[in-house]
Design an enzyme around this catalytic site. Structure first.
Site, PDB file in Angstrom:
ATOM      1  N   LYS A 167      -5.061  -4.614   7.927  1.00 17.35           N
ATOM      2  CA  LYS A 167      -5.411  -4.673   9.318  1.00 17.35           C
ATOM      3  C   LYS A 167      -4.501  -5.322  10.277  1.00 17.35           C
ATOM      4  O   LYS A 167      -3.631  -6.129  10.247  1.00 17.35           O
ATOM      5  CB  LYS A 167      -6.590  -6.094   9.326  1.00 17.35           C
ATOM      6  CG  LYS A 167      -7.783  -5.263   8.653  1.00 17.35           C
ATOM      7  CD  LYS A 167      -8.504  -4.132   9.396  1.00 17.35           C
ATOM      8  CE  LYS A 167      -9.642  -3.495   8.727  1.00 17.35           C
ATOM      9  NZ  LYS A 167      -9.089  -2.529   7.892  1.00 17.35           N
ATOM     10  N   ASP A 177      -8.470   0.446   2.708  1.00 21.55           N
ATOM     11  CA  ASP A 177      -7.058   1.141   3.211  1.00 21.55           C
ATOM     12  C   ASP A 177      -6.222   1.327   2.217  1.00 21.55           C
ATOM     13  O   ASP A 177      -5.450   2.104   2.222  1.00 21.55           O
ATOM     14  CB  ASP A 177      -6.689   0.186   4.191  1.00 21.55           C
ATOM     15  CG  ASP A 177      -7.740  -0.075   5.476  1.00 21.55           C
ATOM     16  OD1 ASP A 177      -8.334   0.945   5.725  1.00 21.55           O
ATOM     17  OD2 ASP A 177      -7.585  -1.250   6.050  1.00 21.55           O
ATOM     18  N   GLU A 236      -6.396  -4.062   1.537  1.00 23.70           N
ATOM     19  CA  GLU A 236      -6.712  -3.679   2.603  1.00 23.70           C
ATOM     20  C   GLU A 236      -5.758  -4.096   3.690  1.00 23.70           C
ATOM     21  O   GLU A 236      -5.232  -5.150   3.534  1.00 23.70           O
ATOM     22  CB  GLU A 236      -8.121  -4.527   2.863  1.00 23.70           C
ATOM     23  CG  GLU A 236      -8.909  -3.850   4.387  1.00 23.70           C
ATOM     24  CD  GLU A 236     -10.158  -2.882   3.694  1.00 23.70           C
ATOM     25  OE1 GLU A 236     -10.112  -2.157   4.546  1.00 23.70           O
ATOM     26  OE2 GLU A 236     -10.786  -3.253   2.957  1.00 23.70           O
TER      27      GLU A 236
END
Length: 278
Positions: A113, A91, A111
């Site tokens: 989330k 990401d 990353e």
């Protein structure tokens, strides 16, 4: 299809699956975008701090490149590849530095989330579940892709002594403390951090061997066990314990800390550039 219609469709799909399917709204998209922007800012800061070094940013890495890195370690590795153009896309992207031999080395992978909208839903007075009669939605499994990406970068960096993979977590599925949230009607809902229905942190801590979270684990750990030495590549997992969103400045601070650790570990391969005058 409009964003509103698509959102309604996903909400309906989640209800039909009793809320367990890992489907999340705009918060996840916004968070992913933000971490990528902050990663690029970290790149700019590193360029300002280390004027002698050359950095670059990539949004993805090909599986083929990972296999080539494995083959350099041992010819038996990295042999299997069915889709030549397949890529790994974290990401927040990948920041690399060019070493004294002209090779690009990874110094940061990010990353992000966002999982669990319970806090937002409760504050808005929204009930969830198949019958719209629950305060809390059973947590999903959208985090599973993180393990795949982590494993791929661990393969890429198997010959390195550092592993600069950073995972930023936010949302009600990643609580580390019990919180109380008030609905518009005044009723208070308690979210227990150790609820099996809610918390999904334990599904990610395999990536750091159960070591502490909110800790820089970039430097690989070498463990002696009997007559063996085992190298551990641990993901640095950071979470907002109260479920709130990440502050960009704090994310940048963590990214720079990880990146500087990477550069320190790569020091002997950067010394020529770092000691030259510009």
């Amino acid at each position: 299809m409009s964003e509103k219609n698509q959102s309604n469709r996903l909400t309906t799909q989640q209800k039909e699956s009793k809320g367990v399917v890992g489907i999340f709204g705009e918060e996840a998209k916004i968070h992913d975008k933000t971490v990528g922007e902050v990663s690029r800012l970290a790149l700019n800061k590193l360029q300002e701090e280390f004027l002698q070094l050359e950095f670059r940013f990539r949004t993805s890495i090909k599986k083929e490149e990972i296999n080539e890195a494995l083959k350099k370690i041992d010819p038996e590795l990295g042999q299997t590849l069915f889709v030549p153009n397949s890529s790994i896309i974290p990401d927040g992207g990948i920041v690399e530095v060019k070493d004294d031999n002209g090779e690009w080395r990874v110094v940061l992978v990010c990353e992000a989330k966002h999982q669990g909208k319970d806090i937002e839903n409760i504050k808005a007075g929204k009930l969830v579940g198949k019958k719209d009669n629950q305060d809390i939605m059973a947590a999903g499994n959208a985090i599973e892709r993180s393990h795949k990406n982590i494993a791929e970068f661990a393969n890429l960096m198997l010959a390195e002594a550092h592993f600069p993979y950073v995972l930023f977590l936010e949302g009600s599925n990643f609580l580390t403390e019990t919180i109380s949230v008030k609905r518009p009607d005044g009723r208070v809902v308690t979210l227990e951090y150790n609820s099996g229905m809610l918390n999904r942190l334990d599904r990610l801590t395999a990536a750091n061997y159960g070591m502490p979270i909110n800790t820089n684990l970039c430097k690989n750990k070498f463990i002696k066990h009997k007559d063996k030495t085992i190298m551990l590549q641990a993901t640095s997992i950071y979470t907002q314990g109260n479920g709130e969103g990440w502050n960009d400045e704090k994310m940048l601070e963590i990214m720079l800390d990880i990146s500087r650790t990477s550069l320190k570990m790569l020091g002997s391969d950067l010394v020529k550039q770092l000691t030259q005058k510009k």
